[in-house]
Design a protein around this motif. Structure first.
Motif, PDB file in Angstrom:
ATOM      1  N   GLY A  42       0.821  -1.208   0.000  1.00 48.49           N
ATOM      2  CA  GLY A  42       0.000   0.000   0.000  1.00 48.49           C
ATOM      3  C   GLY A  42       0.850   1.252   0.000  1.00 48.49           C
ATOM      4  O   GLY A  42       2.071   1.216  -0.217  1.00 48.49           O
ATOM      5  N   ALA A  43       0.202   2.378   0.272  1.00 48.40           N
ATOM      6  CA  ALA A  43       0.869   3.678   0.222  1.00 48.40           C
ATOM      7  C   ALA A  43       1.865   3.833   1.365  1.00 48.40           C
ATOM      8  O   ALA A  43       1.598   3.395   2.489  1.00 48.40           O
ATOM      9  CB  ALA A  43      -0.175   4.792   0.286  1.00 48.40           C
ATOM     10  N   PRO A  44       3.027   4.443   1.105  1.00 45.71           N
ATOM     11  CA  PRO A  44       3.997   4.682   2.178  1.00 45.71           C
ATOM     12  C   PRO A  44       3.431   5.619   3.239  1.00 45.71           C
ATOM     13  O   PRO A  44       2.502   6.395   2.985  1.00 45.71           O
ATOM     14  CB  PRO A  44       5.179   5.333   1.449  1.00 45.71           C
ATOM     15  CG  PRO A  44       4.979   5.006   0.007  1.00 45.71           C
ATOM     16  CD  PRO A  44       3.504   4.901  -0.202  1.00 45.71           C
ATOM     17  N   CYS A  45       4.009   5.546   4.436  1.00 45.20           N
ATOM     18  CA  CYS A  45       3.622   6.457   5.510  1.00 45.20           C
ATOM     19  C   CYS A  45       4.212   7.848   5.280  1.00 45.20           C
ATOM     20  O   CYS A  45       5.161   8.019   4.528  1.00 45.20           O
ATOM     21  CB  CYS A  45       4.138   5.937   6.847  1.00 45.20           C
ATOM     22  SG  CYS A  45       3.299   4.493   7.438  1.00 45.20           S
ATOM     23  N   THR A  46       3.640   8.799   5.991  1.00 45.97           N
ATOM     24  CA  THR A  46       4.171  10.155   6.014  1.00 45.97           C
ATOM     25  C   THR A  46       4.914  10.361   7.331  1.00 45.97           C
ATOM     26  O   THR A  46       4.327  10.172   8.402  1.00 45.97           O
ATOM     27  CB  THR A  46       3.038  11.192   5.908  1.00 45.97           C
ATOM     28  OG1 THR A  46       2.322  10.977   4.688  1.00 45.97           O
ATOM     29  CG2 THR A  46       3.594  12.603   5.937  1.00 45.97           C
ATOM     30  N   PRO A  47       6.213  10.708   7.293  1.00 47.54           N
ATOM     31  CA  PRO A  47       6.933  10.940   8.552  1.00 47.54           C
ATOM     32  C   PRO A  47       6.279  12.063   9.355  1.00 47.54           C
ATOM     33  O   PRO A  47       5.903  13.104   8.793  1.00 47.54           O
ATOM     34  CB  PRO A  47       8.337  11.332   8.096  1.00 47.54           C
ATOM     35  CG  PRO A  47       8.456  10.807   6.693  1.00 47.54           C
ATOM     36  CD  PRO A  47       7.083  10.891   6.115  1.00 47.54           C
ATOM     37  N   VAL A  48       6.138  11.851  10.666  1.00 54.71           N
ATOM     38  CA  VAL A  48       5.522  12.871  11.526  1.00 54.71           C
ATOM     39  C   VAL A  48       6.506  13.371  12.574  1.00 54.71           C
ATOM     40  O   VAL A  48       6.124  14.032  13.533  1.00 54.71           O
ATOM     41  CB  VAL A  48       4.240  12.335  12.199  1.00 54.71           C
ATOM     42  CG1 VAL A  48       3.165  12.077  11.166  1.00 54.71           C
ATOM     43  CG2 VAL A  48       4.523  11.068  13.011  1.00 54.71           C
ATOM     44  N   VAL A  49       7.797  13.038  12.389  1.00 60.84           N
ATOM     45  CA  VAL A  49       8.858  13.564  13.244  1.00 60.84           C
ATOM     46  C   VAL A  49       9.923  14.176  12.345  1.00 60.84           C
ATOM     47  O   VAL A  49       9.963  13.923  11.143  1.00 60.84           O
ATOM     48  CB  VAL A  49       9.486  12.458  14.130  1.00 60.84           C
ATOM     49  CG1 VAL A  49       8.491  11.975  15.167  1.00 60.84           C
ATOM     50  CG2 VAL A  49       9.991  11.283  13.275  1.00 60.84           C
ATOM     51  N   LYS A  50      10.783  14.980  12.935  1.00 61.84           N
ATOM     52  CA  LYS A  50      11.850  15.633  12.167  1.00 61.84           C
ATOM     53  C   LYS A  50      13.161  15.536  12.925  1.00 61.84           C
ATOM     54  O   LYS A  50      13.201  15.154  14.104  1.00 61.84           O
ATOM     55  CB  LYS A  50      11.496  17.099  11.896  1.00 61.84           C
ATOM     56  CG  LYS A  50      11.347  17.931  13.134  1.00 61.84           C
ATOM     57  CD  LYS A  50      10.904  19.348  12.776  1.00 61.84           C
ATOM     58  CE  LYS A  50      10.842  20.254  14.027  1.00 61.84           C
ATOM     59  NZ  LYS A  50       9.910  19.745  15.049  1.00 61.84           N
ATOM     60  N   LYS A  51      14.232  15.868  12.253  1.00 64.55           N
ATOM     61  CA  LYS A  51      15.563  15.804  12.839  1.00 64.55           C
ATOM     62  C   LYS A  51      15.616  16.594  14.142  1.00 64.55           C
ATOM     63  O   LYS A  51      15.152  17.743  14.205  1.00 64.55           O
ATOM     64  CB  LYS A  51      16.593  16.349  11.846  1.00 64.55           C
ATOM     65  CG  LYS A  51      18.036  16.229  12.311  1.00 64.55           C
ATOM     66  CD  LYS A  51      18.996  16.721  11.230  1.00 64.55           C
ATOM     67  CE  LYS A  51      20.448  16.596  11.685  1.00 64.55           C
ATOM     68  NZ  LYS A  51      21.396  17.036  10.633  1.00 64.55           N
ATOM     69  N   GLY A  52      16.146  15.973  15.183  1.00 65.19           N
ATOM     70  CA  GLY A  52      16.278  16.626  16.479  1.00 65.19           C
ATOM     71  C   GLY A  52      15.165  16.309  17.461  1.00 65.19           C
ATOM     72  O   GLY A  52      15.308  16.565  18.665  1.00 65.19           O
ATOM     73  N   ASP A  53      14.061  15.732  16.978  1.00 70.62           N
ATOM     74  CA  ASP A  53      12.947  15.401  17.875  1.00 70.62           C
ATOM     75  C   ASP A  53      13.321  14.267  18.825  1.00 70.62           C
ATOM     76  O   ASP A  53      14.041  13.334  18.448  1.00 70.62           O
ATOM     77  CB  ASP A  53      11.713  14.973  17.068  1.00 70.62           C
ATOM     78  CG  ASP A  53      11.009  16.137  16.400  1.00 70.62           C
ATOM     79  OD1 ASP A  53      11.384  17.291  16.684  1.00 70.62           O
ATOM     80  OD2 ASP A  53      10.082  15.879  15.597  1.00 70.62           O
ATOM     81  N   LYS A  54      12.820  14.354  20.050  1.00 68.47           N
ATOM     82  CA  LYS A  54      12.941  13.262  21.009  1.00 68.47           C
ATOM     83  C   LYS A  54      11.742  12.336  20.839  1.00 68.47           C
ATOM     84  O   LYS A  54      10.612  12.796  20.693  1.00 68.47           O
ATOM     85  CB  LYS A  54      12.981  13.791  22.447  1.00 68.47           C
ATOM     86  CG  LYS A  54      14.118  14.764  22.735  1.00 68.47           C
ATOM     87  CD  LYS A  54      15.478  14.081  22.699  1.00 68.47           C
ATOM     88  CE  LYS A  54      16.581  15.047  23.122  1.00 68.47           C
ATOM     89  NZ  LYS A  54      17.921  14.416  23.062  1.00 68.47           N
ATOM     90  N   VAL A  55      11.993  11.018  20.856  1.00 68.01           N
ATOM     91  CA  VAL A  55      10.904  10.055  20.690  1.00 68.01           C
ATOM     92  C   VAL A  55      10.968   9.002  21.785  1.00 68.01           C
ATOM     93  O   VAL A  55      12.016   8.788  22.416  1.00 68.01           O
ATOM     94  CB  VAL A  55      10.963   9.361  19.311  1.00 68.01           C
ATOM     95  CG1 VAL A  55      10.750  10.360  18.179  1.00 68.01           C
ATOM     96  CG2 VAL A  55      12.269   8.604  19.130  1.00 68.01           C
ATOM     97  N   LEU A  56       9.824   8.326  22.015  1.00 65.57           N
ATOM     98  CA  LEU A  56       9.704   7.269  23.011  1.00 65.57           C
ATOM     99  C   LEU A  56       9.338   5.952  22.337  1.00 65.57           C
ATOM    100  O   LEU A  56       8.881   5.934  21.189  1.00 65.57           O
ATOM    101  CB  LEU A  56       8.629   7.628  24.033  1.00 65.57           C
ATOM    102  CG  LEU A  56       8.799   8.939  24.810  1.00 65.57           C
ATOM    103  CD1 LEU A  56       7.591   9.168  25.716  1.00 65.57           C
ATOM    104  CD2 LEU A  56      10.092   8.944  25.619  1.00 65.57           C
ATOM    105  N   VAL A  57       9.542   4.861  23.055  1.00 66.64           N
ATOM    106  CA  VAL A  57       9.093   3.554  22.563  1.00 66.64           C
ATOM    107  C   VAL A  57       7.575   3.600  22.397  1.00 66.64           C
ATOM    108  O   VAL A  57       6.852   4.009  23.303  1.00 66.64           O
ATOM    109  CB  VAL A  57       9.464   2.434  23.557  1.00 66.64           C
ATOM    110  CG1 VAL A  57       8.904   1.097  23.057  1.00 66.64           C
ATOM    111  CG2 VAL A  57      10.960   2.350  23.747  1.00 66.64           C
TER     112      VAL A  57
END
Length: 439
Positions: A42-57
């Motif tokens: 199917g269609a690829p996802c759209t990234p919703v984060v950018k360089k430098g963002d902190k993320v969690l599990v």
């Protein structure tokens, strides 16, 4: 119920002895993790984060861009290093999120639904869709789409594929042995969604211990039972599995739902349980790292995005240089050009073949023996389709139902002349599709 099977097929050396008794080990990645935005049909996802963002599990990093698409979540906590195209197992570059692991594994608070029987089908489908679950047998079709067939389809049978007929792979086998409770709870969710359907857990009879355990777990539950399958390849192919269990044939161009069936992989069922009852999205999967070139084959619980090189290193590296490395199994997997690629939702195995295992004879002239015809589970004429593709006669290829090929490799395996039959069918299907798209 006796041993169930389909017509034709082959009996390749199974190679499962290398890892079938290896219990699942959890592995924590050491390097950066790469999350392709396309890990599904199917269609690829759209990234919703950018360089430098902190993320969690468990944090959403790629959002589904259409109905036939699937969310992607981070499997670690850390910092986004980049959002850029990266190479994947298929040899193409895919937009990916690269995360530097902080090794703290801080999680997004889960949203469990222990009383799932209070939820409607639409609510359950939204949870499954939101969790980014796809078919973990390798096809990677979004699960929320498959579990929501057209209303005119009367679903009376759900088959959970635990055949694991592909040689060398043992991840689903060990999943049933070590996570039988999770499998059972996932099956109960499907039973709640389809109360009028009979549910079968299809297991090949070379997994006697899994059959024993799952029969004991399912015995008290109505409408769910183990279907014992004859060990034969490709027993786990969707149409062949449906025929084995129900004796129904899915017509060319039709889907399982058209004959009243839904097929799900057993690992997908466990992912459904984790999403609904535990409230956790899909962030890991079990991968079999095996083959004669691997020092210590293992079944590993892998965080998605982990480098395949790290997994091989965790298995002691190579005891001899591999002649070929495959993502998946030897018959339907994808040959890799590098181990510097990430584990994704569709990575069921990393197969590292020794020179003895990967010996390929030189292609000879077809001798019209018919062994490929006798092996083909789709009742095609592989030798003829091969000839048509070599002549670039794609119209005739399509007329002879070449696009129905499931690319199982049974014809190539059975051919005494070592013709590249499966490869030519893949090329024929590709050309037919390209011509249609260009019209």
């Amino acid at each position: 119920m006796g041993l169930l099977t389909f017509k034709r097929g082959i009996h390749p050396p199974h190679g499962k002895h290398l890892s079938e008794h290896k219990e699942i080990e959890a592995y924590l990645p050491k390097g950066d993790l790469v999350f392709p935005m396309s890990q599904h049909i199917g269609a690829p996802c759209t990234p919703v984060v950018k360089k430098g963002d902190k993320v969690l599990v468990g944090q959403l990093i790629g959002e589904a861009s259409s109905h036939v698409s699937s969310n992607v979540y981070s499997s670690v906590s850390g910092t986004v290093k980049n959002v850029t195209p990266m190479l994947t197992a298929g040899g193409t570059k895919v937009m990916s999120v690269i995360i530097e692991n902080d090794n703290n594994y801080e999680e997004v608070a889960p949203t469990p639904h222990e009383n799932f029987k209070n939820l409607s089908n639409s609510e359950l489908l939204e949870i499954i869709k939101g969790a980014g679950i796809v078919g973990l047998g390798g096809a990677c079709f979004p699960t929320h789409v498959k579990l929501n067939p057209p209303k005119e389809c009367n679903i009376d049978t759900i088959i959970v594929n635990a055949a694991e007929c592909e040689p060398y792979l043992t991840c689903d086998h060990q999943l049933m042995l070590q996570y039988s409770k999770d499998v059972t709870e996932g099956l109960e969710i499907l039973a709640h969604m389809y109360p009028n359907a009979k549910i079968y857990l299809g297991i090949e009879n070379n997994k006697a211990d899994a059959i024993t355990i799952m029969k004991a777990m399912l015995e008290p539950i109505q409408n769910i039972e183990v279907a014992e399958l004859k060990t034969k390849y490709p027993q786990g192919a969707e149409k062949q599995l449906i025929y084995s269990v129900t004796k129904r044939e899915v017509p060319t161009g039709k889907l399982p739902a058209d004959v009243g069936c839904i097929v799900q992989n057993v690992a997908t069922v466990v992912a459904i349980k984790k999403a609904v009852i535990d409230g956790k999205p899909l962030t890991d999967r079990i991968v079999t790292v095996t083959g004669g070139a691997v020092a210590n084959p293992k079944n590993i619980l892998v965080k998605l995005g982990t480098s395949l090189q790290e997994l091989v290193d965790h298995c002691g590296g190579f005891k001899e240089n591999p002649v070929k490395v495959i993502s998946g199994g030897p018959l339907m997997g994808t040959a890799l050009f590098s181990l510097d690629i990430p584990a994704t939702k569709g990575t069921s195995g990393v197969l590292c073949l020794s020179s003895a295992e990967a010996a390929i004879s030189e292609e000879q002239n077809c001798i019209r023996c018919g062994k490929c015809v006798n092996a083909c589970p789709m009742f095609l004429l592989p030798y003829k389709l091969n000839s048509l593709v070599l002549r670039r006669d794609y119209d005739s290829f399509e007329k002879l139902n070449g696009t129905s090929c499931i690319e199982c490799g049974a014809c190539s395996f059975s051919c005494p002349s070592k013709r590249n039959l499966t490869q030519s069918c893949k090329e024929g299907k590709k050309q037919v599709l390209a011509r249609k798209n260009n019209k």
